[in-house]
Design a protein around this motif. Structure first.
Motif: not given
Length: 139
Positions: A94, A96, A100, A104, A130-131, A134-135
């Motif tokens: 996904t 990022v 977003e 964040d 973190h990314i 999220k991805g």
């Protein structure tokens, strides 16, 4: 290991173009900003980073690895300009988006927000992990 972010306009060089280069990778040429060049001088083999589509998409779309340390930019007539080679490692399931990232709190100090025009920039390990999460990637 250190982490980085490389920006590219998809119409010039896309993630799909990078993927097509395979393990041989590609020279990250054309950088004409001293700060970005100096960041590339700090890069070591095996460092990881994000491939970021700028312009209309504005999203982290993949993970890259440094596969050749700094060397003269083959497309530059001026010896001051140097670059590294990068290879694609993995596509984010996904992407990022910049929106977003901006909203964040864990990413509020990211260079992508603070120095938005810089085409090559550092990323902290915490930001990287973190990314990735999220991805949709596991650490």
């Amino acid at each position: 290991m250190r982490y980085w972010l490389f920006k590219s306009e998809p119409s010039t060089w896309s993630w799909e173009d990078q993927l097509a280069k395979g393990d041989a990778g590609e020279e990250w040429d054309g950088v004409r900003n001293y700060q970005a060049r100096n960041f590339m001088r700090e890069m070591k083999l095996g460092d990881r980073g994000f491939f970021y589509h700028s312009q209309s998409e504005k999203a982290v779309v993949g993970i890259i690895e440094i596969c050749a340390e700094v060397h003269p930019d083959s497309k530059a007539d001026d010896p001051r300009w140097e670059c590294v080679d990068i290879k694609a490692v993995e596509t984010l399931p996904t992407p990022v988006t910049l929106e977003e990232i901006k909203t964040d709190p864990a990413l509020s100090e990211m260079a992508l927000i603070k120095q938005s025009r810089l085409s090559v920039q550092p990323v902290t390990e915490a930001e990287f992990l973190h990314i990735c999460a999220k991805g949709g990637l596991k650490a």
